[in-house]
Write a protein that holds these residues in place. Structure first.
Motif, PDB file in Angstrom:
ATOM      1  N   THR A  10       0.021   4.078  -8.306  1.00 36.62           N
ATOM      2  CA  THR A  10       0.203   4.528  -6.313  1.00 36.62           C
ATOM      3  C   THR A  10      -1.532   3.955  -5.945  1.00 36.62           C
ATOM      4  OG1 THR A  10       1.547   5.091  -6.397  1.00 36.62           O
ATOM      5  CG2 THR A  10       0.883   5.383  -3.982  1.00 36.62           C
ATOM      6  N   LEU A  11      -1.174   2.540  -4.704  1.00 35.05           N
ATOM      7  CA  LEU A  11      -2.635   2.470  -4.491  1.00 35.05           C
ATOM      8  C   LEU A  11      -2.865   2.651  -3.279  1.00 35.05           C
ATOM      9  CD1 LEU A  11      -3.149  -0.931  -6.473  1.00 35.05           C
ATOM     10  CD2 LEU A  11      -4.351   1.695  -6.389  1.00 35.05           C
ATOM     11  N   SER A  12      -3.578   3.103  -2.512  1.00 31.62           N
ATOM     12  CA  SER A  12      -3.889   3.116  -0.776  1.00 31.62           C
ATOM     13  C   SER A  12      -4.659   2.676  -0.507  1.00 31.62           C
ATOM     14  CB  SER A  12      -4.536   4.839  -0.297  1.00 31.62           C
ATOM     15  OG  SER A  12      -5.909   4.909  -1.106  1.00 31.62           O
ATOM     16  N   ASP A  13      -5.603   1.936   0.928  1.00 32.19           N
ATOM     17  CA  ASP A  13      -6.070   1.534   1.610  1.00 32.19           C
ATOM     18  C   ASP A  13      -8.083   1.499   0.907  1.00 32.19           C
ATOM     19  OD1 ASP A  13      -4.109   0.401   2.833  1.00 32.19           O
ATOM     20  OD2 ASP A  13      -4.137   1.750   4.547  1.00 32.19           O
ATOM     21  N   ASN A  14      -8.338   2.617   0.912  1.00 32.51           N
ATOM     22  CA  ASN A  14      -8.795   2.512   0.688  1.00 32.51           C
ATOM     23  C   ASN A  14      -9.815   2.540  -1.467  1.00 32.51           C
ATOM     24  OD1 ASN A  14      -8.271   5.170   0.060  1.00 32.51           O
ATOM     25  ND2 ASN A  14      -9.536   6.372   0.641  1.00 32.51           N
ATOM     26  N   GLN A  15      -8.980   2.276  -2.107  1.00 35.74           N
ATOM     27  CA  GLN A  15      -8.644   1.903  -3.168  1.00 35.74           C
ATOM     28  C   GLN A  15      -8.859   0.564  -3.555  1.00 35.74           C
ATOM     29  OE1 GLN A  15      -4.956   4.487  -4.303  1.00 35.74           O
ATOM     30  NE2 GLN A  15      -6.673   6.101  -5.014  1.00 35.74           N
ATOM     31  N   GLY A  58      -5.511   5.492  -9.589  1.00 32.44           N
ATOM     32  CA  GLY A  58      -4.234   5.443  -8.865  1.00 32.44           C
ATOM     33  C   GLY A  58      -3.011   6.149  -9.859  1.00 32.44           C
ATOM     34  N   ASN A 108      -0.451   7.655 -12.147  1.00 30.69           N
ATOM     35  CA  ASN A 108       0.265   9.499 -11.900  1.00 30.69           C
ATOM     36  C   ASN A 108      -0.552  10.099 -14.304  1.00 30.69           C
ATOM     37  OD1 ASN A 108       1.671   7.671 -14.074  1.00 30.69           O
ATOM     38  ND2 ASN A 108       3.208   9.318 -13.458  1.00 30.69           N
ATOM     39  N   VAL A 128       0.739  -1.632  -0.185  1.00 34.76           N
ATOM     40  CA  VAL A 128      -0.164  -0.106   0.053  1.00 34.76           C
ATOM     41  C   VAL A 128       1.057   1.580   0.338  1.00 34.76           C
ATOM     42  CG1 VAL A 128      -1.645   1.096   1.313  1.00 34.76           C
ATOM     43  CG2 VAL A 128      -2.033  -1.283   1.474  1.00 34.76           C
ATOM     44  N   ASN A 129      -0.237   2.518  -0.732  1.00 34.23           N
ATOM     45  CA  ASN A 129       0.910   3.654  -0.630  1.00 34.23           C
ATOM     46  C   ASN A 129       2.253   3.358  -1.856  1.00 34.23           C
ATOM     47  OD1 ASN A 129      -1.143   5.330  -0.270  1.00 34.23           O
ATOM     48  ND2 ASN A 129      -0.687   4.701   2.500  1.00 34.23           N
ATOM     49  N   GLN A 130       2.736   2.120  -2.200  1.00 35.51           N
ATOM     50  CA  GLN A 130       4.989   1.741  -2.864  1.00 35.51           C
ATOM     51  C   GLN A 130       4.223   2.261  -4.272  1.00 35.51           C
ATOM     52  OE1 GLN A 130       7.021   2.322  -1.596  1.00 35.51           O
ATOM     53  NE2 GLN A 130       6.119   2.171   0.399  1.00 35.51           N
TER      54      GLN A 130
END
Length: 759
Positions: A754-759, A742, A744, A721-723
């Motif tokens: 780049t993916l976060s927890d809520n994606q 996510g 760019n 996540v977030n990497q």
């Protein structure tokens, strides 16, 4: 027994063969000789005369070979009928004559300071025959023949094989009371490439007048070895001269014989042995008595000597600058001292250079001197005359060039000093030896056409002599040019022209010509006339040519049809006419406005006018050329489609269309065919219209086919996540990623996700 007999016979002939080869070599001993006679009064028998005949044979004592003969065989022949007078021995026709004595030949003193002097050791054998001969009308010939001159002669062929090249020594006994001349028997050293003298002078006991010349040496006839043979009667054959030598130049072209003294002098040839034969002619009170020969082998050696030797009586005919040199180029010449006999030149009157140049102060005759090794050992000096008379310019010309006519040669030589007073012409005719003259302005007749090298050697009273050479061409008749056949109008005057012509000319007929003897007359015939020109260069040297003057009363002209061309094309303007000259207008679009049928490139409709003329007569005509444009062919813009797909082609600019190639097209003969290509392809459309230009126009369109295979990179993957994660897309030029969550940049080949927890 038969085999033994055969072996003995073979051995006999083999022995004879080798003996024949050996004997000529052993006979190569006599290097010269002469035979003389002396009238001694009436013979012991009635109607006979007593003669003493003396044979002198010369032998080189330093060579191998047979010794001086102890006796010789002399034959005597009656010149009335050629019969041989028999000798006293009934077994032989010849006279066997024993040697009277043998003595050394005198060697004349060598030049001072000679290096590498030759060894000269010659003997002369004397053989004396006393004989009574019947009185006859033509006298007698006495002869001795022997074989084989010394091997390695430079100027005479002398084979080492059977027979070699022998010698015949004879004398002519005239039917009058007389004594033959006797040659000097002394010998001299001769050094290669050096000045020399040979004393071939003779003494005549009767004080007859003597004239000397080189003569051909006689060969040995049938003589095979040094043994005695019965000699043959006259005439006798000559030896064969080689290496560019002749009997007239036995020691090369730089050696001459003085006809008054018999002294041979000049520059010696290279090292070697040379056969020299001299004839002396006797004259009693101006009446020829007979000829007498001496044949001798001269030995030129590699010796050298110092000395001063100058050109005899030089003449400078070109200027005041005179070059001097010593003709003796021996390395023993160490120093040089020149005096030029020109005291007005001051200090320049002397020089110590080996080859100086002196500038004389005036014309005249000067006495100059050279001293070699002045004040040293081997010093020598020479004095000579130098004349200075510049301004001598030889020249000549000739008049005439035809065979079998007199070619006149004229000397044009000029001289500032003295007068031109000697001429020798050589007309270069190989067919005769009589092609020479010694007068100023001679004439000569050639009998064959060709190029002849003419040479004039001319001299003046001051001693100047020069040679001029030129090549003249002899033809069977003169060559000249006249006006080509031509056309004129009946109201015109024409100038006829004869070029490259010399001499006199006559034109015929005399019809309407202003001057029949002019090289360029004016004629004005009213009808077609053939004029002939007869050229005479010199008497007997003539030639005739003719020209046709075609006469017309008017100029004919028929123009071609009007025509239409496509714009930017060229067209040839056609007509039919007998005119000689043409002038077209307007000239702007013509390639040549004076041509009979010029090419034109009009950009718009043009009417061309031509003026056609023959002299003063002329006429004109017109021709119109209409111009229409090419079809404006347009195949449309290039296009790109994806495979599989189709492309709509659309051509404009004409009334009919043809596409090529026809592949992938639904109809190649329509304006808007559809193409479904499997690969990229270029189409060319041929366009025609009905506006007037009969030629098609062309244009090309490119249909590019793209085949896309999309690849998003490795399949599913796990990321933190977030990497960030690098995505890689390939297989196309443009890309669109979805979903864009996510990313760019979803519109590039390689976006970063780049993916976060809520994606």
């Amino acid at each position: 027994m038969r085999n033994l007999k055969f072996m003995k016979t073979a051995l006999f002939f083999l022995t004879c063969f080798f003996l024949c080869l050996y004997l000529p070599c052993k006979a190569a001993h006599i290097i010269g000789g002469e035979m003389i006679y002396e009238y001694k009064g009436p013979g012991s028998a009635p109607n006979t005369n007593k003669y003493i005949i003396t044979l002198k044979l010369f032998r080189d004592q330093l060579t191998t070979g047979a010794a001086m003969p102890t006796d010789v065989a002399i034959g005597i022949f009656n010149n009335d009928n050629g019969s041989q007078i028999p000798g006293p021995d009934p077994m032989y026709l010849y006279f066997d004559v024993p040697k009277n004595n043998e003595q050394a030949v005198t060697v004349n003193p060598f030049p001072s300071c000679i290096t590498n002097p030759p060894l000269l050791n010659y003997h002369v054998g004397i053989f004396i025959l006393s004989v009574d001969l019947p009185v006859n009308l033509k006298g007698y010939t006495a002869t001795y023949q022997t074989c084989c001159r010394i091997i390695s002669l430079v100027n005479v062929f002398n084979s080492m094989g059977l027979g070699g090249t022998g010698s015949t020594y004879s004398c002519l006994i005239p039917p009058i009371i007389d004594k033959s001349p006797q040659f000097n028997t002394s010998i001299d050293a001769i050094c290669r490439k050096k000045p020399f003298t040979l004393k071939f002078n003779a003494i005549d006991p009767d004080n007859d007048s003597l004239v000397y010349s080189f003569a051909a040496a006689n060969n040995g006839g049938a003589a095979q070895n040094s043994g005695n043979i019965n000699p043959a009667g006259p005439p006798y054959g000559s030896v064969r001269y080689i290496n560019g030598n002749t009997y007239l130049t036995p020691l090369g072209d730089q050696a001459i014989i003085d006809p008054k003294t018999g002294i041979i002098s000049g520059i010696a040839p290279d090292v070697g042995r040379y056969v020299v034969c001299v004839s002396v002619d006797s004259y009693k009170n101006g009446v020829f008595v007979g000829s007498h020969l001496k044949d001798f082998i001269v030995n030129v050696t590699d010796c050298d000597f110092a000395g001063a030797e100058l050109n005899p009586k030089g003449v400078s005919c070109d200027g005041f600058n005179v070059s001097f040199r010593n003709n003796n180029n021996s390395p023993l010449n160490k120093t040089f001292y020149w005096t030029f006999g020109d005291p007005a030149s001051g200090a320049a009157d002397t020089s110590t250079l080996s080859q100086p140049v002196h500038v004389y102060t005036d014309t005249g005759v000067y006495v100059y001197k050279l001293v070699i090794n002045r004040g040293q050992q081997c010093s020598d000096s020479a004095i000579q005359i130098q004349k200075v008379y510049p301004g001598f310019f030889p020249a000549f010309n000739n008049i005439g060039r035809c065979i079998n006519t007199n070619i006149l040669f004229k000397d044009l030589t000029t001289t500032t000093y003295g007068v031109v007073d000697s001429w020798r012409w050589d007309f270069g005719d190989p067919l005769t030896a009589g092609d020479t003259a010694t007068i100023k302005n001679p004439a000569y007749t050639y009998t064959n056409v060709g190029d002849y090298p003419v040479q004039l050697t001319v001299g003046n009273s001051k001693g100047c002599t020069k040679t001029m050479k030129d090549t003249i061409t002899i033809v069977d008749k003169p060559t000249f040019k006249i006006t080509n056949d031509t056309l004129i109008c009946s109201i015109d005057t024409l100038q006829l022209m004869a070029s490259n012509a010399i001499g006199t000319i006559v034109w015929t007929p005399a019809y309407n010509i202003n001057n029949q003897n002019s090289f360029n007359p004016l004629v004005s015939p009213k009808v077609t006339t053939i004029y002939g020109a007869t050229l005479t260069e010199t008497p007997g040297c003539t030639a005739t040519q003719s020209v046709v003057v075609n006469v017309v009363d008017r100029v004919s002209l028929a123009m071609g049809n009007d025509s239409t061309i496509c714009q930017t094309d060229s067209v040839q303007l056609n007509l039919t006419s007998n005119a000689l000259h043409y002038l077209w207008t307007p000239t702007a679009t013509l390639l040549n406005d004076t041509a009979k049928k010029p090419f034109a490139i009009p950009l718009s409709q043009t009417t061309f006018n031509v003026l056609a003329s023959i002299g003063k007569c002329n006429t004109n005509g017109n021709i119109t050329i209409s111009v229409v444009p090419y079809p404006n062919a347009n195949a449309g813009p290039d296009t790109t489609i994806c495979f599989p797909g189709s492309a709509q082609l659309n051509a404009t600019g004409g009334s009919s269309y043809t596409w090529s190639p026809a592949v992938f097209l639904d109809d190649p003969s329509i304006k808007t065919p559809i193409s479904i290509p499997s690969q990229s392809i270029s189409y060319t459309v041929r366009v025609t219209d009905v506006l007037g230009c009969p030629k098609p126009a062309f244009d090309t369109v490119l249909v590019s086919v793209e085949d896309i295979v999309a690849d998003a990179g490795p399949r599913d993957t796990i990321v933190v996540v977030n990497q960030p994660l690098q995505l890689t897309g390939t297989g196309a030029e443009a890309f669109k990623w979805s979903p864009s969550l996510g990313l760019n940049n979803p519109g590039i080949a390689n976006p970063v996700a780049t993916l976060s927890d809520n994606q």
